[in-house]
Design an enzyme around this catalytic site. Structure first.
Site, PDB file in Angstrom:
ATOM      1  N   HIS A 190     -86.033 -73.794  33.576  1.00  8.88           N
ATOM      2  CA  HIS A 190     -87.162 -74.348  34.334  1.00  8.88           C
ATOM      3  C   HIS A 190     -86.702 -75.134  35.554  1.00  8.88           C
ATOM      4  O   HIS A 190     -87.489 -75.401  36.448  1.00  8.88           O
ATOM      5  CB  HIS A 190     -88.001 -75.259  33.427  1.00  8.88           C
ATOM      6  CG  HIS A 190     -88.757 -74.503  32.378  1.00  8.88           C
ATOM      7  ND1 HIS A 190     -90.102 -74.231  32.475  1.00  8.88           N
ATOM      8  CD2 HIS A 190     -88.354 -73.920  31.230  1.00  8.88           C
ATOM      9  CE1 HIS A 190     -90.495 -73.531  31.426  1.00  8.88           C
ATOM     10  NE2 HIS A 190     -89.452 -73.332  30.638  1.00  8.88           N
ATOM     11  N   ASP A 232     -86.476 -79.325  43.169  1.00 10.26           N
ATOM     12  CA  ASP A 232     -87.376 -79.112  42.042  1.00 10.26           C
ATOM     13  C   ASP A 232     -87.322 -77.639  41.666  1.00 10.26           C
ATOM     14  O   ASP A 232     -87.319 -76.787  42.553  1.00 10.26           O
ATOM     15  CB  ASP A 232     -88.811 -79.497  42.447  1.00 10.26           C
ATOM     16  CG  ASP A 232     -89.566 -80.145  41.304  1.00 10.26           C
ATOM     17  OD1 ASP A 232     -89.335 -79.748  40.143  1.00 10.26           O
ATOM     18  OD2 ASP A 232     -90.394 -81.035  41.569  1.00 10.26           O
TER      19      ASP A 232
HETATM   20  P1  ADP Z   1     -91.809 -81.915  36.133  1.00  8.33           P
HETATM   21  O1  ADP Z   1     -91.904 -80.789  35.159  1.00  8.33           O
HETATM   22  O2  ADP Z   1     -90.447 -82.118  36.742  1.00  8.33           O
HETATM   23  O3  ADP Z   1     -92.368 -83.208  35.637  1.00  8.33           O
HETATM   24  P2  ADP Z   1     -93.950 -80.506  37.582  1.00  8.33           P
HETATM   25  O4  ADP Z   1     -94.609 -80.877  38.882  1.00  8.33           O
HETATM   26  O5  ADP Z   1     -93.515 -79.102  37.502  1.00  8.33           O
HETATM   27  O6  ADP Z   1     -92.730 -81.526  37.394  1.00  8.33           O
HETATM   28  O7  ADP Z   1     -94.943 -80.780  36.359  1.00  8.33           O
HETATM   29  C1  ADP Z   1     -95.469 -82.052  36.136  1.00  8.33           C
HETATM   30  C2  ADP Z   1     -96.712 -81.975  35.233  1.00  8.33           C
HETATM   31  O8  ADP Z   1     -97.012 -83.291  34.767  1.00  8.33           O
HETATM   32  C3  ADP Z   1     -97.925 -81.470  35.974  1.00  8.33           C
HETATM   33  O9  ADP Z   1     -98.636 -80.556  35.170  1.00  8.33           O
HETATM   34  C4  ADP Z   1     -98.736 -82.735  36.241  1.00  8.33           C
HETATM   35  O10 ADP Z   1    -100.118 -82.509  36.235  1.00  8.33           O
HETATM   36  C5  ADP Z   1     -98.342 -83.640  35.085  1.00  8.33           C
HETATM   37  N1  ADP Z   1     -98.413 -85.061  35.505  1.00  8.33           N
HETATM   38  C6  ADP Z   1     -97.671 -85.673  36.426  1.00  8.33           C
HETATM   39  N2  ADP Z   1     -98.053 -86.966  36.596  1.00  8.33           N
HETATM   40  C7  ADP Z   1     -99.063 -87.188  35.763  1.00  8.33           C
HETATM   41  C8  ADP Z   1     -99.912 -88.326  35.454  1.00  8.33           C
HETATM   42  N3  ADP Z   1     -99.792 -89.519  36.076  1.00  8.33           N
HETATM   43  N4  ADP Z   1    -100.852 -88.153  34.520  1.00  8.33           N
HETATM   44  C9  ADP Z   1    -100.997 -86.947  33.905  1.00  8.33           C
HETATM   45  N5  ADP Z   1    -100.258 -85.861  34.153  1.00  8.33           N
HETATM   46  C10 ADP Z   1     -99.292 -85.964  35.051  1.00  8.33           C
END
Ligand code: ADP
Length: 454
Positions: free
Chosen positions: A154, A363
């Site tokens: 991932h 990322d």
């Molecule tokens: P990573 O997997 O590195 O955290 P991604 O952007 O691929 O980064 O995925 C992050 C996920 O976490 C997304 O689905 C996003 O909606 C969720 N997310 C990030 N911040 C929050 C938050 N404050 N509250 C709820 N969900 C969150």
């Protein structure tokens, strides 16, 4: 029909309130036939690792395993998150390599294999997820498991000279050849893996995706960009407009434009640079003061790892500094919030925003970029400012693509997004959204599983 067995570090149990997009997609895949989801239970126990728990939900079985404090510290906090995570995000400066955590990582992977192997049936298809479990395929093979096994990374695959800086890199990354199929987020990641295999692994890569390891094992590798359930998020966002928290946010903004950032508090996300770029924007466009509010949601993550604690302190300092310099009695330029929100509310926040700031330094994909687009109002869509170093940039050319290290460049993109005419916003958004509908999360898993079973 053969059973799908998914293996990942964490398992999202049926009662889990905040199962992410990946969890939902995995469950859907496992439900198409019978399925087993295997992983760590989330429990750290005093005595030895390895106690199993089983839960059944229709045709789906969840089997989870406890880990001792020491195993967890070495495998997860140690090698996975202080060695592999920085290495795979191109941060050699933050890599902390220790022989004891490396050994702990291998020990836990072997334990996963030892506990999983007796649960497997002859025609099961096995799909291993992410950097926590790179050697799992090899451990399963050592126990005589001959099933189809796929692996999906991932996170990014860095350049070979970076990988080669890690002691034992050849042992670890060479183990990927035990899988039948190795999946990456983008063609660039695939390309870097192929170069690594040629330059440091003594193996070969062929044009059709076939690869051969130094010891002659044939396997395949491909790019399978992960995605979201675009239509579901669009519906959620539309429905979220009436939610109290979304309404309160809207009312608090008055006539101001909202720029939003949503990221786990992680150094790969480029948050200090983003804050500084926003400060450059304020410095260079004083005529726009009072017209834009930047809301950064950054739930705390991996708080036991020292680099994450330092990042948190840095961001608190930066937010205070920028607001101290620029705020007016009736305007706070930066709102910095460390809380988690439900996915429904989050999509409502995205829809309120005229600007999405997604500027990671590295990322694998970045699902927030995709969620932001899916959540927009088709009649008045916001603009995505996206780092060229997010995997998502390879598919989202209609965003304003920026270099997150170029703070003035990011500031210019913020100003450009702020001034973009409605017609141009709609045109860019339509193309982005249609592409997301075609390449959604279901298409992603089908494509991977088709390639694995072909
Ligand atoms: P990573 O997997 O590195 O955290 P991604 O952007 O691929 O980064 O995925 C992050 C996920 O976490 C997304 O689905 C996003 O909606 C969720 N997310 C990030 N911040 C929050 C938050 N404050 N509250 C709820 N969900 C969150």
């Amino acid at each position: 029909m053969s059973r799908l067995v998914v293996v990942s570090n964490r398992v999202a149990l049926p009662a889990e309130p905040r199962a992410g997009g990946l969890a939902v997609a995995m469950r859907a895949a496992m439900r198409e036939s019978e399925g087993l989801w295997f992983g760590w239970s989330g429990k750290r126990v005093r005595d030895a690792s390895g106690a199993l728990h089983t839960l059944r939900d229709g045709s789906l079985t969840y089997t989870t395993m406890d880990l001792s404090h020491e195993d967890f510290d070495h495998y997860y906090n140690g090698f996975a998150n202080r060695t592999l995570w920085p290495l795979l995000h191109f941060r050699l400066d933050l890599v902390d390599y220790r022989r004891d955590t490396y050994e702990g990582y291998y020990r836990v992977n072997a334990l996963f294999a030892e506990k999983l192997a007796p649960l497997l049936r002859e025609d099961d298809i096995i799909w291993v997820q992410d950097y926590h479990l790179i050697p799992l395929g090899q451990s399963l093979r050592a126990l005589g498991v001959g099933n189809r096994i796929g692996f999906f990374l991932h996170v990014p695959m860095p350049s070979s000279d970076l990988l080669a800086a890690m002691p034992n890199h050849d042992v670890l990354f060479g183990a990927l050849s035990s899988y039948d199929l190795v999946g990456f987020q983008t063609e660039r990641d695939l390309d870097r893996f192929q170069s690594y295999t040629r330059l440091y692994g003594g193996g070969r890569a062929f044009a059709d995706g076939r690869m051969r390891s130094a010891d002659g094992r044939e396997f395949r590798a491909g790019a399978f960009p992960i995605s979201i359930d675009a239509n579901l998020i669009a519906r959620q966002a539309e429905a979220a407009v009436t939610r109290a928290s979304v309404r309160r946010l809207r009312e608090s903004l008055g006539s101001r434009v909202l720029a939003i950032g949503v990221d786990r508090l992680d150094y790969s996300k480029g948050l200090p640079d983003r804050f500084r770029a926003f400060e450059h924007f304020l410095d260079r466009f004083p005529e726009l003061h009072g017209q834009m509010t930047f809301l950064q949601l950054a739930p705390v993550s991996r708080s036991e790892v020292p680099e994450y604690q330092a990042l948190r302190r840095e961001l608190e300092g930066l937010a205070g500094h920028i607001n101290g310099r620029h705020a007016a009695p009736d305007w706070t330029p930066v709102r910095y919030v460390n809380r988690d929100f439900s996915h429904g509310v989050l999509t409502g926040f995205y829809r309120q925003a005229q600007l999405g700031l997604v500027t990671p330094l590295r990322d694998g994909m970045n699902l927030v970029a995709k969620e932001f687009i899916a959540a927009q109002d088709p009649h008045d869509p916001g603009v995505l400012v996206l780092s060229r170093f997010a995997g998502a940039a390879a598919e989202m050319h209609e965003a304003l693509i920026v270099n997150p290290y170029d703070l003035d460049g990011v500031a210019d993109a913020i100003a450009r997004a702020h001034a973009m005419p409605l017609e141009e916003r709609k045109e860019r958004w339509r193309t982005l959204f249609r592409r997301l509908q075609r390449h959604d999360i279901t298409a992603w898993r089908r494509k991977f599983l088709e390639a694995l079973t072909a």
